[in-house]
Design an enzyme around this catalytic site. Structure first.
Site, short mmCIF file in Angstrom:
data_model
loop_
_atom_site.label_atom_id
_atom_site.label_comp_id
_atom_site.label_asym_id
_atom_site.label_seq_id
_atom_site.Cartn_x
_atom_site.Cartn_y
_atom_site.Cartn_z
N ASP A 142 -7.17 -13.26 -7.80
CA ASP A 142 -8.01 -14.30 -8.39
C ASP A 142 -7.35 -14.71 -9.72
O ASP A 142 -6.19 -14.33 -9.99
CB ASP A 142 -9.46 -13.83 -8.55
CG ASP A 142 -9.62 -12.75 -9.62
OD1 ASP A 142 -8.60 -12.30 -10.18
OD2 ASP A 142 -10.76 -12.35 -9.88
N HIS A 143 -8.08 -15.47 -10.54
CA HIS A 143 -7.52 -15.96 -11.80
C HIS A 143 -7.11 -14.79 -12.72
O HIS A 143 -6.14 -14.88 -13.44
CB HIS A 143 -8.53 -16.87 -12.51
CG HIS A 143 -9.87 -16.24 -12.69
ND1 HIS A 143 -10.74 -16.07 -11.63
CD2 HIS A 143 -10.49 -15.72 -13.77
CE1 HIS A 143 -11.85 -15.49 -12.07
NE2 HIS A 143 -11.71 -15.25 -13.35
N CYS B 62 -7.13 -8.32 -8.88
CA CYS B 62 -8.15 -9.05 -9.64
C CYS B 62 -8.28 -8.35 -10.98
O CYS B 62 -7.43 -7.52 -11.32
CB CYS B 62 -9.47 -9.16 -8.86
SG CYS B 62 -10.40 -7.63 -8.67
N GLY B 63 -9.31 -8.66 -11.75
CA GLY B 63 -9.40 -8.09 -13.10
C GLY B 63 -9.44 -6.58 -13.07
O GLY B 63 -8.64 -5.90 -13.72
N THR B 64 -10.39 -6.03 -12.34
CA THR B 64 -10.54 -4.58 -12.24
C THR B 64 -9.87 -4.00 -11.00
O THR B 64 -9.67 -2.79 -10.90
CB THR B 64 -12.02 -4.20 -12.15
OG1 THR B 64 -12.57 -4.82 -10.96
CG2 THR B 64 -12.80 -4.65 -13.37
N GLY B 65 -9.62 -4.85 -10.02
CA GLY B 65 -9.14 -4.40 -8.72
C GLY B 65 -10.28 -4.07 -7.77
O GLY B 65 -10.07 -3.96 -6.56
N GLY C 147 -13.34 -5.79 -7.04
CA GLY C 147 -13.89 -6.86 -6.19
C GLY C 147 -12.96 -7.22 -5.04
O GLY C 147 -13.39 -7.31 -3.88
N HIS D 65 -0.73 9.80 2.00
CA HIS D 65 -1.91 10.42 2.60
C HIS D 65 -2.83 9.44 3.32
O HIS D 65 -3.54 9.84 4.24
CB HIS D 65 -2.74 11.15 1.52
CG HIS D 65 -2.07 12.39 1.01
ND1 HIS D 65 -2.69 13.28 0.17
CD2 HIS D 65 -0.81 12.90 1.23
CE1 HIS D 65 -1.87 14.29 -0.11
NE2 HIS D 65 -0.72 14.06 0.50
N ASN D 66 -2.86 8.19 2.86
CA ASN D 66 -3.84 7.24 3.40
C ASN D 66 -3.20 6.11 4.20
O ASN D 66 -3.91 5.25 4.72
CB ASN D 66 -4.68 6.63 2.26
CG ASN D 66 -5.27 7.66 1.32
OD1 ASN D 66 -4.98 7.67 0.13
ND2 ASN D 66 -6.06 8.58 1.86
N ARG E 217 -6.34 -6.58 -15.40
CA ARG E 217 -6.74 -6.54 -16.81
C ARG E 217 -6.63 -5.14 -17.41
O ARG E 217 -6.95 -4.95 -18.58
CB ARG E 217 -8.17 -7.06 -16.96
CG ARG E 217 -8.28 -8.56 -16.78
CD ARG E 217 -9.71 -9.05 -16.92
NE ARG E 217 -9.76 -10.51 -16.90
CZ ARG E 217 -10.80 -11.21 -16.47
NH1 ARG E 217 -11.88 -10.59 -16.00
NH2 ARG E 217 -10.78 -12.53 -16.48
N ARG F 105 -2.12 15.74 9.59
CA ARG F 105 -3.57 15.84 9.35
C ARG F 105 -4.14 14.56 8.74
O ARG F 105 -5.31 14.24 8.94
CB ARG F 105 -3.87 17.05 8.45
CG ARG F 105 -3.37 16.90 7.01
CD ARG F 105 -3.52 18.19 6.22
NE ARG F 105 -3.21 18.04 4.81
CZ ARG F 105 -1.99 17.96 4.29
NH1 ARG F 105 -0.93 17.98 5.08
NH2 ARG F 105 -1.81 17.83 2.99
N HIS F 106 -3.28 13.83 8.04
CA HIS F 106 -3.75 12.58 7.42
C HIS F 106 -4.02 11.52 8.49
O HIS F 106 -4.92 10.70 8.34
CB HIS F 106 -2.73 12.08 6.41
CG HIS F 106 -2.47 13.08 5.32
ND1 HIS F 106 -3.44 13.49 4.44
CD2 HIS F 106 -1.34 13.77 5.00
CE1 HIS F 106 -2.93 14.38 3.60
NE2 HIS F 106 -1.65 14.58 3.93
N ARG G 177 -7.48 11.94 9.93
CA ARG G 177 -8.53 11.45 9.03
C ARG G 177 -8.60 9.93 9.06
O ARG G 177 -9.70 9.35 9.06
CB ARG G 177 -8.26 11.95 7.61
CG ARG G 177 -8.43 13.46 7.52
CD ARG G 177 -7.73 14.08 6.34
NE ARG G 177 -7.81 15.54 6.43
CZ ARG G 177 -7.10 16.37 5.68
NH1 ARG G 177 -6.27 15.90 4.75
NH2 ARG G 177 -7.21 17.67 5.83
C1 RB5 Z 1 -13.28 -11.99 -12.85
O1 RB5 Z 1 -13.81 -12.26 -14.11
C2 RB5 Z 1 -13.51 -10.55 -12.47
O2 RB5 Z 1 -14.87 -10.32 -12.27
C3 RB5 Z 1 -12.73 -10.21 -11.24
O3 RB5 Z 1 -11.38 -10.45 -11.47
C4 RB5 Z 1 -12.79 -8.76 -10.79
O4 RB5 Z 1 -12.55 -7.89 -11.85
C5 RB5 Z 1 -13.96 -8.37 -10.01
O5 RB5 Z 1 -14.07 -7.28 -9.45
#
Ligand code: RB5
Length: 151
Positions: A15-16, A72-75, A77, A105-106, A116, A139-140, A143
């Site tokens: 995303d952005h 994405c920002g946090t990864g 979403g 493993h996965n 971010r 084993r992996h 699973r």
């Molecule tokens: C966007 O602002 C932010 O919410 C998105 O990139 C992400 O972090 C969501 O999980």
């Protein structure tokens, strides 16, 4: 060792909030001669990660790209969206050892990065490790076979 498959591009989506890091990763892949397909987004304008995650996930499932890299920002979403697809194993990683274990493993088929919350150099180390770590199987595999939701 590489997990890259001949003639198959790496699939990228963001995303952005992941747009800038996606560009840095693309530059890195280009410097290594690794082909990629970019599913967007293509700018910094605010957007919704599922619009780009779903096409990328479908392409990984269809064997048109491998592996995927998503940001994405946090990864969270974008990773949550990718993992709605039964054939996707998307792993959120913020240090190379996590990327190594996600592969070993996965058998993760999408690397997810928190744009971010990660320095570009560390993100590139994660990419490098992810692309060069083989699945250990054994084993992996047992699973992983139990992961899909039974209908
Ligand atoms: C966007 O602002 C932010 O919410 C998105 O990139 C992400 O972090 C969501 O999980």
């Amino acid at each position: 060792m590489t997990i890259l498959k001949e003639n198959l591009p790496v699939g990228l989506c963001s995303d952005h909030a992941g747009f800038e890091l996606k560009g840095i990763i693309e530059g890195y892949l280009e410097s290594k001669g690794i082909p990629y397909k970019d599913f967007g987004t293509f700018g910094t304008e605010s957007c919704d990660y599922p619009d780009f995650a779903h096409p990328c996930a479908e392409a990984v499932e269809a064997g048109e790209v491998y592996p995927g890299i998503a940001i994405c920002g946090t990864g969270n979403g974008i990773g949550m969206t990718l993992n709605k697809h039964q054939g996707i194993r998307a792993a959120l990683c913020w240090q190379p050892e996590l990327a190594r274990l996600a592969r070993a493993h996965n058998d993760a088929n999408v690397l997810v990065l928190p744009g971010r919350f990660i320095e570009p150099e560390v993100a590139l180390e994660c990419v490098d490790t992810f692309l060069s770590t083989e699945f250990e199987g054994g084993r992996h595999q047992r699973r992983i076979d139990k992961m899909p939701v039974k209908k």
